[in-house]
Design an enzyme around this catalytic site. Structure first.
Site, PDB file in Angstrom:
ATOM      1  N   ARG A   1       0.840  -1.199   0.000  1.00 17.66           N
ATOM      2  CA  ARG A   1       0.000   0.000   0.000  1.00 17.66           C
ATOM      3  C   ARG A   1       0.875   1.249   0.000  1.00 17.66           C
ATOM      4  O   ARG A   1       1.883   1.314   0.709  1.00 17.66           O
ATOM      5  CB  ARG A   1      -0.952  -0.002   1.194  1.00 17.66           C
ATOM      6  CG  ARG A   1      -1.900  -1.165   1.155  1.00 17.66           C
ATOM      7  CD  ARG A   1      -3.089  -1.031   2.099  1.00 17.66           C
ATOM      8  NE  ARG A   1      -3.816  -2.296   2.139  1.00 17.66           N
ATOM      9  CZ  ARG A   1      -4.678  -2.706   1.208  1.00 17.66           C
ATOM     10  NH1 ARG A   1      -4.936  -1.928   0.176  1.00 17.66           N
ATOM     11  NH2 ARG A   1      -5.283  -3.878   1.314  1.00 17.66           N
ATOM     12  N   ASP A   2       0.462   2.230  -0.811  1.00 13.38           N
ATOM     13  CA  ASP A   2       1.179   3.504  -0.877  1.00 13.38           C
ATOM     14  C   ASP A   2       1.066   4.213   0.477  1.00 13.38           C
ATOM     15  O   ASP A   2       0.010   4.236   1.099  1.00 13.38           O
ATOM     16  CB  ASP A   2       0.595   4.377  -1.999  1.00 13.38           C
ATOM     17  CG  ASP A   2       1.527   5.516  -2.365  1.00 13.38           C
ATOM     18  OD1 ASP A   2       2.076   5.502  -3.488  1.00 13.38           O
ATOM     19  OD2 ASP A   2       1.708   6.440  -1.530  1.00 13.38           O
ATOM     20  N   ILE A   3       2.170   4.818   0.920  1.00 14.44           N
ATOM     21  CA  ILE A   3       2.209   5.490   2.219  1.00 14.44           C
ATOM     22  C   ILE A   3       1.369   6.768   2.210  1.00 14.44           C
ATOM     23  O   ILE A   3       0.956   7.254   3.269  1.00 14.44           O
ATOM     24  CB  ILE A   3       3.682   5.772   2.605  1.00 14.44           C
ATOM     25  CG1 ILE A   3       3.857   5.902   4.102  1.00 14.44           C
ATOM     26  CG2 ILE A   3       4.238   6.981   1.861  1.00 14.44           C
ATOM     27  CD1 ILE A   3       5.318   5.898   4.558  1.00 14.44           C
TER      28      ILE A   3
ATOM     29  N   ASN B   1       4.741   6.331 -13.773  1.00 17.02           N
ATOM     30  CA  ASN B   1       5.370   7.606 -14.114  1.00 17.02           C
ATOM     31  C   ASN B   1       6.822   7.376 -14.503  1.00 17.02           C
ATOM     32  O   ASN B   1       7.502   6.525 -13.919  1.00 17.02           O
ATOM     33  CB  ASN B   1       5.299   8.560 -12.915  1.00 17.02           C
ATOM     34  CG  ASN B   1       3.863   8.890 -12.527  1.00 17.02           C
ATOM     35  OD1 ASN B   1       3.032   9.134 -13.393  1.00 17.02           O
ATOM     36  ND2 ASN B   1       3.583   8.898 -11.228  1.00 17.02           N
TER      37      ASN B   1
ATOM     38  N   VAL C   1      10.356   8.082  -6.997  1.00 16.73           N
ATOM     39  CA  VAL C   1      11.144   6.929  -6.539  1.00 16.73           C
ATOM     40  C   VAL C   1      11.642   6.206  -7.786  1.00 16.73           C
ATOM     41  O   VAL C   1      10.838   5.765  -8.627  1.00 16.73           O
ATOM     42  CB  VAL C   1      10.314   5.983  -5.647  1.00 16.73           C
ATOM     43  CG1 VAL C   1      11.159   4.775  -5.243  1.00 16.73           C
ATOM     44  CG2 VAL C   1       9.787   6.712  -4.415  1.00 16.73           C
TER      45      VAL C   1
ATOM     46  N   HIS D   1       7.525   1.296 -10.578  1.00 20.13           N
ATOM     47  CA  HIS D   1       6.381   0.846  -9.792  1.00 20.13           C
ATOM     48  C   HIS D   1       5.122   1.184 -10.550  1.00 20.13           C
ATOM     49  O   HIS D   1       4.989   2.279 -11.104  1.00 20.13           O
ATOM     50  CB  HIS D   1       6.366   1.484  -8.400  1.00 20.13           C
ATOM     51  CG  HIS D   1       6.632   2.955  -8.390  1.00 20.13           C
ATOM     52  ND1 HIS D   1       7.906   3.477  -8.508  1.00 20.13           N
ATOM     53  CD2 HIS D   1       5.797   4.004  -8.325  1.00 20.13           C
ATOM     54  CE1 HIS D   1       7.838   4.799  -8.493  1.00 20.13           C
ATOM     55  NE2 HIS D   1       6.574   5.156  -8.394  1.00 20.13           N
TER      56      HIS D   1
ATOM     57  N   HIS E   1       1.386   2.051 -10.196  1.00 17.32           N
ATOM     58  CA  HIS E   1       0.330   2.463  -9.257  1.00 17.32           C
ATOM     59  C   HIS E   1      -0.968   1.750  -9.651  1.00 17.32           C
ATOM     60  O   HIS E   1      -1.342   1.753 -10.833  1.00 17.32           O
ATOM     61  CB  HIS E   1       0.080   3.967  -9.349  1.00 17.32           C
ATOM     62  CG  HIS E   1       1.228   4.838  -8.935  1.00 17.32           C
ATOM     63  ND1 HIS E   1       1.290   5.454  -7.699  1.00 17.32           N
ATOM     64  CD2 HIS E   1       2.352   5.220  -9.593  1.00 17.32           C
ATOM     65  CE1 HIS E   1       2.393   6.185  -7.625  1.00 17.32           C
ATOM     66  NE2 HIS E   1       3.059   6.061  -8.759  1.00 17.32           N
TER      67      HIS E   1
HETATM   68  P1  5GP Z   1       6.057   8.194  -8.072  1.00 18.69           P
HETATM   69  O1  5GP Z   1       5.831   9.647  -7.728  1.00 18.69           O
HETATM   70  O2  5GP Z   1       7.534   7.877  -8.145  1.00 18.69           O
HETATM   71  O3  5GP Z   1       5.296   7.735  -9.270  1.00 18.69           O
HETATM   72  O4  5GP Z   1       5.441   7.383  -6.871  1.00 18.69           O
HETATM   73  C1  5GP Z   1       6.143   7.118  -5.689  1.00 18.69           C
HETATM   74  C2  5GP Z   1       5.115   6.679  -4.674  1.00 18.69           C
HETATM   75  O5  5GP Z   1       5.786   6.064  -3.598  1.00 18.69           O
HETATM   76  C3  5GP Z   1       4.311   7.847  -4.081  1.00 18.69           C
HETATM   77  O6  5GP Z   1       2.923   7.642  -4.327  1.00 18.69           O
HETATM   78  C4  5GP Z   1       4.662   7.808  -2.598  1.00 18.69           C
HETATM   79  O7  5GP Z   1       3.570   8.122  -1.760  1.00 18.69           O
HETATM   80  C5  5GP Z   1       5.125   6.378  -2.390  1.00 18.69           C
HETATM   81  N1  5GP Z   1       6.117   6.192  -1.347  1.00 18.69           N
HETATM   82  C6  5GP Z   1       7.230   6.947  -1.143  1.00 18.69           C
HETATM   83  N2  5GP Z   1       7.923   6.472  -0.091  1.00 18.69           N
HETATM   84  C7  5GP Z   1       7.231   5.387   0.366  1.00 18.69           C
HETATM   85  C8  5GP Z   1       7.459   4.474   1.442  1.00 18.69           C
HETATM   86  O8  5GP Z   1       8.445   4.544   2.190  1.00 18.69           O
HETATM   87  N3  5GP Z   1       6.535   3.504   1.623  1.00 18.69           N
HETATM   88  C9  5GP Z   1       5.422   3.384   0.823  1.00 18.69           C
HETATM   89  N4  5GP Z   1       4.579   2.380   1.093  1.00 18.69           N
HETATM   90  N5  5GP Z   1       5.185   4.221  -0.216  1.00 18.69           N
HETATM   91  C10 5GP Z   1       6.077   5.215  -0.438  1.00 18.69           C
END
Ligand code: 5GP
Ligand code: ZN
Length: 116
Positions: free
Chosen positions: A31-33, A89, A98, A102, A104
């Site tokens: 799950r996303d944080i 993304n 990140v 990944h 979503h």
């Molecule tokens: P991006 O912006 O790279 O497409 O998505 C990165 C996602 O990783 C974001 O939705 C963010 O909330 C999530 N995220 C960042 N750090 C962590 C973490 O430590 N744990 C979890 N579960 N999600 C994270």
């Protein structure tokens, strides 16, 4: 943090905790944080791949495994029939923060199009 042992590598190895809801030999999902919908799950390959731009031909199986996992997760989360969105993304213009790919998986509400 190095390019090849990033935040999501640490989640994959268990060094950093996450709410893991799905895993197999190739991918895992948690799950996303900072959820952007009632269901917001991130599906990652166990292998470190920084962005879609770094995918190579031998990643074909794992790239497919991300989407097959998304399908199973949507069913598991009860969002498959109403509908859900998958997003990956790539780099800064798309908002990637990140740098370990990944997918979503978002559901539980309506989404607009075009995306913001
Ligand atoms: P991006 O912006 O790279 O497409 O998505 C990165 C996602 O990783 C974001 O939705 C963010 O909330 C999530 N995220 C960042 N750090 C962590 C973490 O430590 N744990 C979890 N579960 N999600 C994270
Ligand atoms: Zn990584």
């Amino acid at each position: 943090m190095t390019d090849t042992y990033c935040l999501f590598c640490k989640i994959a190895s268990g060094e950093i905790n996450a709410d893991v809801i799905y895993e197999n030999d190739y991918v895992m999902a948690f799950r996303d944080i900072n959820p952007q919908a009632p269901t917001h799950v991130l599906v990652i390959p166990r292998k470190h791949i920084a962005t879609i731009n770094e995918l190579v031909d031998t990643d074909q199986y794992v790239a497919g495994a991300l989407h097959l996992a998304a399908k199973d997760i949507a069913k598991q989360e009860g969002i498959a029939e109403d509908g859900f969105r998958t997003v990956m993304n790539c780099n800064s213009a798309a908002g990637q923060t990140v740098f370990h790919i990944h997918l979503h998986v978002l559901g539980g509400r309506d989404f607009s199009w075009p995306p913001g």
